[in-house]
Design a protein around this motif. Structure first.
Motif: not given
Length: 431
Positions: A234-257
């Motif tokens: 299977l190809t894993p699903l990715a979160t767009p914000e983590l694709v744009q900044a994969p090694l940024q930590f902490p990386n505050i993401l947009t709360p899920p819908a």
């Protein structure tokens, strides 16, 4: 000399440089920027001449004609590439060292990270709404009636959710010692230590996030009559914000819908989602190792770094993430024996959370023997005022613990984050 050469799409004539530029632009690769690429397939091998390769660059496939000299490239090798105008230059091959192995494993998973809170939100949605059948023929997904989860799948998800701490967990603790024990348990069950816990106990029902996700995967595969080998395809699903900044930590993401607004997932989507969540935990494990093996002129002493994401649920049963970074600088462990004068071991802790009412908040704490300093960052002005009002109480509480408070401050905004540049860990091999 490192292997070098130019690479471009062989299917395009030389006159169509615009198309080559468009392909490189789609990779979001700036001119003279270096990136990591994996050799997905060797399409045409010619001794002593150019090779036709299929490269995976930032999650995209690119067919190139590579002049690599005497260097031999095989499927699975990792190489450094640099954009030079409308061409890619192959700068070198990743050396087979322990550190390079960690970097290679980390780079392989970077494009396929799913945020833990986003994945948990979809699983909670599946608990309430069930799952859709896999689309077939012309049947529209929206016209399908969701089916309830299989009992084994429901049980596995409920066990995971019931183990997550809530906002009232620490508030109801009888003492600071009890609260500390709860936080310690929370960290131990974060999934980052799954392998170590398995080495100590073969109990299959250990309360560990990574193991709990594995039990959900097993139940879903069993429901479909599939084995573990199907999950690996299977190809894993990715979160767009983590694709744009994969090694940024902490990386505050947009709360899920909100869960009610999301369409029920299919079983296949849930499996791909879980694959991305496992990748996220593994990335944090590997990222911690990369940071722990790094020494610079500013930090000559060994610094052990631990990156954790701790899931919790709000009173509305919505998943959230607390991102924790723990660093321990220990001059006594300097393998070169270059101890600095009056060096003292230091602990540093950074905690980032996005709270519904208070908004994003970030805590930085440093401890050197009995001296402690702390800084709180808040993006909302109302939160900033509230924290400033509580600073005297915090100072008194720390003093009562026998600590000398050297600095205590609260600022508006967020701290300047640092991003790991993975290519700095690469070592070129010689042709």
């Amino acid at each position: 000399m490192p292997a070098s050469g130019a690479a471009r799409d062989p299917q395009l004539p030389a006159s169509t440089a615009v198309s080559a530029r468009q392909q490189l632009d789609q990779l979001q690769l700036a001119n003279r920027e270096v990136a990591l690429a994996r050799v997905a397939e060797v399409l045409n091998r010619q001794q002593g001449a150019a090779q036709q390769l299929m490269l995976d660059v930032r999650g995209r496939s690119l067919t190139v004609q590579a002049a690599i000299g005497d260097t031999t490239l095989e499927t699975g090798d990792w190489v450094k590439v640099m954009r030079a105008g409308n061409e890619l230059q192959l700068m070198g091959k990743l050396a087979q060292t322990q550190e390079a192995g960690i970097a290679r494993a980390l780079a392989q998973r970077l494009p396929w990270q799913q945020s833990i809170e986003g994945g948990l939100a979809r699983m909670l949605s599946a608990l309430a709404q069930g799952t859709r059948q896999e689309p077939a023929g012309t049947t529209l997904p929206s016209a399908q009636t969701p089916q309830p989860l299989a009992p084994s799948v429901r049980q596995a998800i409920e066990q995971l959710v019931n183990r997550l701490p809530g906002t009232t967990s620490l508030a109801t603790s009888g003492s600071a010692t009890e609260a500390g024990l709860q936080v310690r348990q929370w960290i131990a069950e974060s999934g980052l230590f799954a392998e170590a816990r398995l080495a100590q106990s073969r109990e299959p029902t250990l309360p560990d996030l990574k193991l709990a996700l594995g039990r959900i995967i097993t139940a879903l595969l069993s429901q479909q009559g599939s084995g573990p080998e199907q999950f690996n395809r299977l190809t894993p699903l990715a979160t767009p914000e983590l694709v744009q900044a994969p090694l940024q930590f902490p990386n505050i993401l947009t709360p899920p819908a909100p869960q009610s607004s999301a369409e029920p997932p299919t079983v296949g989507q849930m499996l791909r989602l879980l694959a991305g969540m496992l990748n996220r935990i593994t990335v944090n494990q590997l990222h911690s190792q990369v940071l722990s093996t790094r020494t610079t002129a500013d930090t000559p002493a060994p610094v052990s770094t631990l990156l954790l994401e701790l899931p919790w649920v709000t009173p509305q049963n919505e998943p959230r993430i607390a991102q924790l970074r723990i660093e321990h600088e220990n001059p006594e462990g300097d393998p070169a024996g270059k101890k600095r004068a009056a060096s003292i071991a230091e602990w540093r802790l950074s905690l980032a959370m996005d709270l519904d009412d208070a908004g994003p908040v970030h805590f930085d704490v440093a401890l050197r023997q009995e001296q402690i300093s702390a800084r709180v960052w808040a993006e909302k002005q109302s939160t900033l005022r509230q924290v400033q009002q509580e600073l005297p109480t915090l100072r008194q509480s720390l003093s009562e613990l026998g600590l000398e408070v050297t600095d205590l401050d609260c600022r508006r905004g967020s701290p300047q984050g640092s991003t790991t540049r993975l290519e700095h860990r690469l070592v070129d091999t010689k042709a």
